[in-house]
Structures are given as structure tokens and as C-alpha cells.
Design a protein around this motif. Structure first.
Motif, PDB file in Angstrom:
ATOM      1  N   GLU A  71      15.059 -11.564 -22.114  1.00  0.00           N
ATOM      2  CA  GLU A  71      13.747 -12.003 -21.639  1.00  0.00           C
ATOM      3  C   GLU A  71      12.666 -11.006 -22.039  1.00  0.00           C
ATOM      4  OE1 GLU A  71      14.460 -14.697 -17.715  1.00  0.00           O
ATOM      5  OE2 GLU A  71      14.677 -12.532 -17.416  1.00  0.00           O
ATOM      6  N   SER A  72      13.055  -9.722 -22.098  1.00  0.00           N
ATOM      7  CA  SER A  72      12.124  -8.660 -22.496  1.00  0.00           C
ATOM      8  C   SER A  72      12.931  -7.435 -22.878  1.00  0.00           C
ATOM      9  CB  SER A  72      11.166  -8.323 -21.345  1.00  0.00           C
ATOM     10  OG  SER A  72      11.876  -7.821 -20.228  1.00  0.00           O
ATOM     11  N   ARG A  87      18.383 -12.688 -19.517  1.00  0.00           N
ATOM     12  CA  ARG A  87      18.230 -13.802 -18.592  1.00  0.00           C
ATOM     13  C   ARG A  87      19.557 -14.024 -17.853  1.00  0.00           C
ATOM     14  NH1 ARG A  87      15.609 -18.047 -21.547  1.00  0.00           N
ATOM     15  NH2 ARG A  87      16.032 -19.331 -19.709  1.00  0.00           N
TER      16      ARG A  87
END
Length: 501
Positions: A71-72, A87
Motif C-alpha cells: 500500500e505504501s 495490504r
């Protein structure tokens, strides 16, 4: 009578629903292996790109890296430590989580097994770490500005630790985590993909993709014309494409491509361990004949490894010059009465039916020196790979499709010691490797360009490869097939395809 008509109606509706629930794709390509740890050919990788997930992906139709499984991520100030925040809704089809443990297992497995693409990770990754269930950390050996882009390639896709051997490759279908799963696979005959109900991302627009494998471009075209397939992708004959373009029954998609083709020399095998022999062959090559006669102008001549249109591209290889080729051959003691005898290898179906014509044109161009006799040899793709990886072939044709969209992907895999071994060139140059590491660590594009150009100049000095041409992407469909996107990354996304009556 009414009952019979009712049954006919039901069968007709069933056929209609089924026809709209699947798309059949034809190809002359082959699958070698679907284990990300050893998968390093285009078509096998493309199957993985539609059935598995990686930390990052390319935006559809573009070149921007976007989050996928991650996700990041955070990057330390020194550029060495990457922390990925995963995630929590990603899972393999057997229900096991795609988590940090799966990531660490998969990265470590790739490096330990040392398969064909392993150097993409092993050359740069120093350590992997599970911070917690959904936080994965990678420490690099040195800063590498294109590292995130590398993670978009299939070598970095996680496999399920519960079912994947840690000490060997697997040769069957992987446990899916992406848009599709492999429902059936008859090698070199047919592959059936079905929509993965557990995939967290964009759901496929078509439930079933059937991929049929054909022996050559002629049988692929016949399958298209007969309606046996809905899509022809890799590879129709260029002259057939010119005819098909004017046929209203079909839609021809054409896209630019960073895919390149090259002649590879095993620089440790005589006579190719002699740089003058390599240079003589490079001078004798006739790119214009290949481009115009074999491909009818559907490709472009290439004079370096970095593709046309990509930053750092610099033409460094010489134009054709038979006199210089003869001069170098004479210098090494060859003449019309004492010709150099070499073998030139190709694979007959993997790159399409034109490959036999290409190797014949190369043979004629080289033999035009009057001082070289060329014996053409061939092997099917799986054998061909084994041959060049194990140093059996001295001069052979190979193609390159990008792992990641950065000039580094056209220099490091070719000119680093580990990359060149994977290519079958076995080239080593410690100075060039140091320069490439400097480029990798640099974030300033102008500085990287300057270094990359200097690296390419050495290509013309050492000649472990002779770049030949740069291709284009083509896909032919019937008008009812929609959703075709020919991307710079070369990812062909089956899950975007759909039919429209």
C-alpha cells in the motif's frame, strides 16, 4: 415438439452466454516455467503478471509505478532500507495470506536458488526482514534508484511458503494470488485461465481466457481466419500483418515497444573470445536488409542496447562496412582460401516464423566478406535456453523485453558479470560494472545519462553483443473484442479484455 424447441432455445442461450464468458487467444509463444524464481522469458512472465501479484505494478497503459500488494513504502535517508507496508486483504487461492512472511520466503528463495532472473535481486539485496505480519523490510547492498521498478517484475512476486519448495523450483502452476488462476494447462497445447474470486483488485472483465499455442505464424493466421481464436498475439508474419491491416474483418492494434533483438557472443568460447572476430561480424551485419526485407519495415534498426526513445539511448555501434570486416579477419589470419568457420544459432518458433529468415540474412551478410563460412543451427526454446545458459552456443540470436522501464535494465542484465552469464555471453568487465553501480546509485537523470552513455561506448569496443533491431507490438482481434491495451511495460493484461456484440 414444444419441449424440443424449448431445449434448442436453452442450448442456444447457453452457447451465447458461454461465448460471451470467454475469449480465446492464439500465440506461437511457449511457456517455459511458471516459478517466479526461474521464469525469465516474456510469455511465461506475462502469464504470471495475470495470475500473481507483486509489491508494485505499472499504471495501465503508462510508465508510472503504482502500489499493488504494498500500500505504501518508506526509504531510509541513505537509500539502503526499504520498508513496505502490505495490504491485509491479499491472499493466495488456498486461503493463505500474502504477507511479510511470504515476501521474505520468496525473496530469500529466489536468491538461494539462483535461477535465471535471480541476479535482479541477489546483486542488490543484502538482507530481508519481517518487521511484523504486514511489514516487510529490504536492505540493499548499495543505493539503487530503480529498485522499486525492479519489484514490478515477476522475480519479486511472492509464492506461497506452505506449498512452494524452498530448495528447488516447481514446474506446475503456481497458487494464484492475482486476477486469474490457472484452471487447466496442457503444455504447448492450451492454457485456461479463470477469474480468481479471491483477488483483491480489479475483477476480470471476462471470466475465462483460453490460450492456444500454435506451431508457427501460418497456423496462427489460419486459426484467426477460421474463427478458432478471437485474438492473435505473438506472433504473426509481418507480411501477413500488412494484408490483415486492410481486411475489415479484423482490428489491428499497433504499439511502440522497447523490445530489442540482438546477436549474442559467448566471449569465452573460441573464436568469439577474440574481440576482432566479434568486431568483424558486427561490421558485416546488414540491419537494413533485416528491417526492409524480413520485416517489411515494421521494425527499426538498432545501434545500441538502450532502446530508441528511452533516455540514455546513444547510437554507438558502427554502420555496415565490409572492408573493415575483411581487414579485421585478415589481421587474424583468415582469407578466402582459409575462411573462418562458425555456427550461428536460432530458435525457430519462440520469436515467430521470421527467425529462420533473419538467421539466413545474417548468414548471407557475414559470408559476403568471403572469409567466413556460417553453419546455421537451431533448437527449440526450452533446449535453446539450456544451451546458452550452459555455454554451449557461441553465437546466437536472443531478444529482450523489459523487466523494468529504466535504461539500467538494458545495461546491467547484459554487461554485469551475473547478468551476462544469464544471457549466455559470459562477459566480464569490472570497470564497466563499477560505472553501472555508480549510475544505479545516482538519482540525477543527467548524471546517470552521462554514465550510461559512457557504458554504451564500451559496447562498441568490447562487442559482446550486436544490437540488431527494435520491434513494435501488434495484436489482431475481431471487432467484438475490446479492452486491448499495448503498454510500454509490455504487460498484456488479459483481465481487461471483454466482448461486445
Amino acid at each position: 415438439m414444444k419441449k424440443a424447441l424449448f431445449l434448442v432455445l436453452i442450448l442456444t442461450l447457453a452457447l451465447f452466454v458461454f461465448a460471451n464468458g470467454h475469449i480465446t487467444i492464439g500465440t506461437t509463444d511457449k511457456i517455459r516455467i511458471l516459478d517466479p524464481a526461474d521464469c525469465y522469458d516474456y510469455f511465461s512472465s506475462n502469464i504470471l503478471q495475470n495470475t500473481m501479484v507483486g509489491l508494485v505494478d505499472y499504471e495501465v497503459g503508462g510508465t508510472e509505478i503504482i502500489p499493488w500488494l504494498a500500500e505504501s513504502w518508506d526509504i531510509s535517508e541513505d537509500g539502503l532500507v526499504y520498508t513496505f507496508h502490505l495490504r491485509k486483504d491479499a491472499k493466495f487461492m488456498n486461503g493463505h495470506p500474502v504477507d511479510a512472511n511470504a515476501m521474505k520466503f520468496s525473496f530469500d528463495r529466489v536468491i538461494a536458488l539462483n535461477g535465471d532472473p535471480a541476479f535482479l535481486l541477489s546483486d542488490i539485496v543484502a538482507e530481508t526482514k519481517v518487521v511484523d505480519d504486514y511489514t516487510f523490510e529490504v536492505t540493499l547492498k548499495y543505493p539503487f534508484s530503480a529498485f522499486i521498478a525492479v519489484l514490478g517484475y515477476t522475480v519479486a512476486y511472492p509464492v506461497d511458503p506452505a506449498v512452494s519448495p524452498a530448495d528447488d523450483f516447481f514446474y506446475d502452476a503456481p497458487v494464484a494470488s492475482g486476477p486469474y488462476y490457472i484452471a487447466d494447462w496442457e503444455r504447448d497445447v492450451q492454457l485456461i485461465l479463470k477469474a480468481n474470486p479471491d483477488y483483491f483488485g480489479l475483477k476480470p472483465k471476462t471470466d475465462t481466457i483460453v490460450i492456444r499455442f500454435y506451431q508457427n505464424a501460418s497456423t496462427l493466421r489460419l486459426a484467426l481466419e477460421s474463427g478458432e481464436i478471437d485474438v492473435a498475439y505473438r506472433t504473426l508474419d509481418p507480411r501477413d500483418l500488412l494484408i490483415i491491416k486492410s481486411d475489415p474483418r479484423y482490428v489491428v492494434y499497433e504499439g511502440q515497444s522497447p523490445a530489442i533483438r540482438e546477436l549474442v557472443f559467448n566471449v569465452q568460447m573460441p573464436p568469439y573470445n577474440n574481440v576482432n572476430i566479434r568486431k568483424a561480424i558486427a561490421y558485416a551485419v546488414d540491419r537494413s536488409y533485416i528491417v526492409d526485407d524480413v520485416f517489411a519495415g515494421t521494425v527499426e534498426p538498432l545501434y545500441t542496447l538502450v532502446p530508441i526513445g528511452m533516455w540514455s539511448h546513444l547510437d554507438v555501434m558502427p554502420e555496415r562496412d565490409l572492408e573493415k570486416a575483411k581487414e579485421l579477419l585478415r589481421k587474424e589470419g583468415y582469407s578466402e582460401d582459409n575462411p573462418l568457420e562458425i555456427e550461428l544459432w536460432y530458435t525457430p518458433s519462440h520469436y515467430g516464423s521470421t527467425e529462420a529468415d533473419v538467421v539466413q540474412v545474417l548468414k548471407e551478410a557475414i559470408e559476403e566478406t568471403g572469409m567466413v563460412k556460417v553453419d546455421i543451427k537451431y533448437a527449440e526454446w526450452a533446449t535453446y535456453i539450456d544451451y546458452f545458459i550452459n555455454g554451449y552456443m557461441g553465437a546466437f540470436l536472443l531478444g529482450w523485453y523489459p523487466d523494468y522501464l529504466d535504461p539500467d535494465d538494458y545495461l546491467w542484465p547484459f554487461l554485469s558479470k551475473s547478468g551476462a552469464a544469464s544471457m549466455g555471453a559470459f562477459y566480464e568487465n569490472s570497470l564497466i560494472e563499477t560505472m553501472m553501480i555508480q549510475s544505479r546509485a545516482e538519482s540525477d537523470v543527467d548524471i546517470r545519462t552521462e554514465i550510461n552513455e559512457d557504458v554504451q561506448k564500451v559496447l562498441a569496443i568490447d562487442v559482446p553483443y550486436v544490437p540488431l533491431w527494435q520491434g513494435k507490438q501488434y495484436c489482431v482481434t475481431y471487432p467484438y473484442v475490446k479492452g486491448v491495451v499495448l503498454e510500454p511495460s509490455q504487460i498484456f493484461r488479459y483481465y481487461l479484455l471483454y466482448t461486445e456484440e
